[in-house]
Design a protein around this motif. Structure first.
Motif, PDB file in Angstrom:
ATOM      1  N   UNK A 282      -7.659 -15.956   7.739  1.00 55.83           N
ATOM      2  CA  UNK A 282      -7.666 -14.305   8.444  1.00 55.83           C
ATOM      3  C   UNK A 282      -6.633 -13.243   8.617  1.00 55.83           C
ATOM      4  N   UNK A 283      -7.188 -11.859   8.095  1.00 58.69           N
ATOM      5  CA  UNK A 283      -6.553 -10.875   7.430  1.00 58.69           C
ATOM      6  C   UNK A 283      -6.400 -10.105   8.570  1.00 58.69           C
ATOM      7  N   UNK A 284      -5.727  -9.476   8.839  1.00 58.42           N
ATOM      8  CA  UNK A 284      -5.530  -7.578   9.740  1.00 58.42           C
ATOM      9  C   UNK A 284      -5.384  -6.194   8.608  1.00 58.42           C
ATOM     10  N   UNK A 285      -5.739  -5.896   8.510  1.00 55.04           N
ATOM     11  CA  UNK A 285      -5.723  -4.505   7.231  1.00 55.04           C
ATOM     12  C   UNK A 285      -5.252  -3.058   7.833  1.00 55.04           C
ATOM     13  N   UNK A 286      -3.854  -2.574   7.494  1.00 53.86           N
ATOM     14  CA  UNK A 286      -3.450  -1.803   8.040  1.00 53.86           C
ATOM     15  C   UNK A 286      -3.702  -0.369   7.216  1.00 53.86           C
ATOM     16  N   UNK A 287      -4.189   0.386   6.927  1.00 52.23           N
ATOM     17  CA  UNK A 287      -4.052   1.350   6.303  1.00 52.23           C
ATOM     18  C   UNK A 287      -3.729   2.502   6.898  1.00 52.23           C
ATOM     19  N   UNK A 288      -3.043   3.984   5.861  1.00 50.82           N
ATOM     20  CA  UNK A 288      -2.141   5.169   6.454  1.00 50.82           C
ATOM     21  C   UNK A 288      -1.253   4.983   4.556  1.00 50.82           C
ATOM     22  N   UNK A 289      -0.083   6.452   5.421  1.00 50.52           N
ATOM     23  CA  UNK A 289       1.046   7.149   5.277  1.00 50.52           C
ATOM     24  C   UNK A 289       0.917   7.766   3.743  1.00 50.52           C
ATOM     25  N   UNK A 290      -0.509   8.473   3.532  1.00 49.46           N
ATOM     26  CA  UNK A 290      -1.214   9.402   2.068  1.00 49.46           C
ATOM     27  C   UNK A 290       0.275  10.400   2.692  1.00 49.46           C
ATOM     28  N   UNK A 291       0.367  10.463   0.828  1.00 51.40           N
ATOM     29  CA  UNK A 291       1.367  11.665   0.411  1.00 51.40           C
ATOM     30  C   UNK A 291       0.982  12.253  -0.897  1.00 51.40           C
ATOM     31  N   UNK A 292       1.399  13.302  -1.175  1.00 51.31           N
ATOM     32  CA  UNK A 292       0.746  13.819  -2.272  1.00 51.31           C
ATOM     33  C   UNK A 292       1.009  12.497  -3.602  1.00 51.31           C
ATOM     34  N   UNK A 293       0.057  12.813  -4.761  1.00 53.49           N
ATOM     35  CA  UNK A 293       0.505  12.043  -5.503  1.00 53.49           C
ATOM     36  C   UNK A 293       1.945  12.426  -6.454  1.00 53.49           C
ATOM     37  N   UNK A 294       2.785  11.341  -6.754  1.00 55.86           N
ATOM     38  CA  UNK A 294       3.921  11.740  -7.225  1.00 55.86           C
ATOM     39  C   UNK A 294       4.837  12.161  -6.212  1.00 55.86           C
TER      40      UNK A 294
END
Ligand code: FES
Length: 513
Positions: A282-294
């Motif tokens: 069982x896992x909890x996933x967290x997604x976020x922290x976008x930024x411009x590539x490179x």
């Protein structure tokens, strides 16, 4: 390896052939992700001979690094879309995405795809009252779009919130299992070749020729299911390339409700979370922290922010998977899907933002319709040749000022003698040496791998990504492995190898010391 996507590690990875000769088909598709495989399956079911050419493994690019969340809303919020367009557009976007989500579910059921597909509630919350107005606006615009979104009881959320809303009947799956199983499912008229790279497309009135590392593919039409068009394309000036991060924590003894949870936290920071169970774990996933590539100085720091979040809010400390994925944000908020030029034979599908599993499937449905001459109600809405200067202006200007600034900042400067020896094992850096910008990577065996840091797409200078161990171009998002092999983005080819043979000066190479 520092990063590994949970989806790739929990999916069967089938082997498909590599191309070694010339072949022909009705439609040649570049890219074996959700968009490419779905397009091939739809066209094949209509009797057209289709061929998919994938440079890596099926699903190995963006699909295997996505969130696995499926929803009819959009990541930018319906309110933002409404402000740029109108209620009619809201309705069409939601309706078209709903059809694509249903298409995915139908395939899962018809083809018995073992991909952990589950209908789920999609939820949006504000952690503090600072973002309550965004929640209220989303509820209002969802209702205008005809969705049955509702105010939600805060007690049903996995953490303390200020205000929340919920939309039933959305879904989640394991995107790598989905695309692998969809590619492997029985079907006629469809061939898939992987580990085969397309280097160029030639288009004429008679058809297209894909020049690949294994032979030429002759076809009536080409589909660039490559996330962003390959080579130079004006669409690239309308797209902002971003990376976003994900972690998966073991969570065997934590109470966490079913559903997809998107939350606004301090300073409007958006983090999403959800459960995933596979093989008794069982896992909890967290997604976020976008930024411009490179354009991040320390990519690992973004993973650390998610790690801190998991610990602070849920006491989770065992991070089993860390990964990141790429997305392209369209200037006027809508993706670009369809024929690249009015009478051309090449189709594009790009600008999905982080909503790509559903938009990729929608693109497949639209392109299959256009090739088979079937009218599609969304052709004009997502037309890649549309001209929307007012709606696109703000994002167009900010993205292209950013590209120009990046380009100018990276003009070659003076030599930096200590830079090669300063590179630690397993890391890379761009080094100025005798007027050249060099992408230098030092292996754990202490060998230097040297490539030109000039991106073969339009000559911007790549930057080192210390989380993925890759070279990332800040202009249009091309990415290359530590050895310079192209991984994704608009560049057709690799970084050029620099061979100093034995003349790398001793004072610059600590291998020789
Ligand atoms: Fe366009 Fe590198 S991706 S210059």
């Amino acid at each position: 390896m520092f990063t590994q996507s949970i989806w790739k590690d929990t999916a069967p990875i089938y082997n498909f052939e590599t191309l070694y000769n010339d072949i022909s088909a009705d439609v040649a598709i570049i890219g074996g992700g959700v968009t490419g495989i779905s397009t091939a399956r739809l066209l094949a079911s209509k009797g057209l001979k289709t061929v998919v050419i994938e440079s890596l493994k099926v699903g190995g690019g963006t699909s295997g690094h996505s969130t696995g969340n499926l929803y009819v809303t959009i990541d930018k919020n319906l309110g933002v879309l409404h402000d740029k367009y109108d209620r009619d557009t809201l309705i069409k976007v939601v309706e078209s995405r709903s059809q694509a989500l249903n298409r995915i579910e139908s395939w899962v059921k018809e083809l018995l795809l073992d991909c952990d597909f589950k209908r789920q509630n999609w939820n949006l919350y504000s952690a503090t009252n600072e973002s309550d107005d965004k929640i209220a606006q989303e509820l209002e615009h969802a209702r205008q779009a005809g969705l049955g979104m509702k105010e939600a009881d805060p007690a049903l959320f996995p953490l303390k919130i200020s205000r929340g809303i919920t939309l039933a009947d959305q879904a989640q799956l394991n995107p790598m299992r989905y695309v692998q199983e969809l590619a492997k499912a029985p079907g006629e008229n469809m061939a898939i070749y992987e580990c085969t790279r397309v280097n160029e497309i030639e288009e004429s009135d008679e058809g297209v020729i894909l020049k690949t590392t294994g032979g030429n593919v002759h076809a009536d039409y080409a589909v660039m299911a490559t996330h962003v068009p390959k080579g130079f394309d004006l669409l690239q000036t309308l797209l902002g390339p971003y990376r976003e991060y994900g972690i998966a924590c073991r969570a065997d003894n934590i109470d966490f409700p079913e559903g997809i949870f998107w939350g606004y936290h301090q300073e409007g920071k958006k983090i999403s979370s959800r459960l995933y169970e596979r093989d008794g774990k069982r896992y909890i996933l967290f997604i976020g922290e976008p930024h411009k590539v490179g354009q991040s100085k320390d990519n690992r720091q973004h993973l650390q922010v998610l790690t801190d979040f998991a610990r602070e809010h849920y006491g989770l400390t065992e991070v089993v998977y860390r990964w990141s994925g790429q997305h392209y944000r369209p200037a006027d908020l809508l993706p670009y899907i369809g024929r690249r030029s009015q009478h051309g034979r090449t189709f594009v599908a790009t600008g999905f933002s982080t909503d790509g599993l559903v938009y990729g499937t929608l693109a497949a449905m639209m392109i299959a319709d256009e090739i088979t001459g079937t009218p599609n109600p969304y052709t004009e809405l997502y037309n890649p040749r549309r001209f929307t200067p007012v709606k696109s202006a703000k994002n167009f200007i900010s993205e292209n000022v950013n590209v120009a600034a990046t380009f100018l900042k990276d003009l070659p400067g003076g030599a930096d003698k200590d830079a090669f020896s300063d590179i630690k094992a397993g890391e890379g850096a761009v080094v100025n040496y005798e007027g050249q910008k060099i992408a230098a990577f030092r292996s754990t065996e202490n060998e230097l791998h040297l490539n030109s840091a000039v991106c073969p797409h339009l000559k911007c200078i790549v930057n080192w990504n210390n989380a993925e161990k890759s070279w990332d171009c800040p202009c249009h998002g091309s990415r290359f492995s530590k050895d310079g092999l192209v991984l994704e983005g608009p560049a057709w080819g690799n970084l050029s190898r620099i061979n100093f043979s034995d003349d790398l000066p001793e004072e610059l190479d600590r291998d020789k010391n």
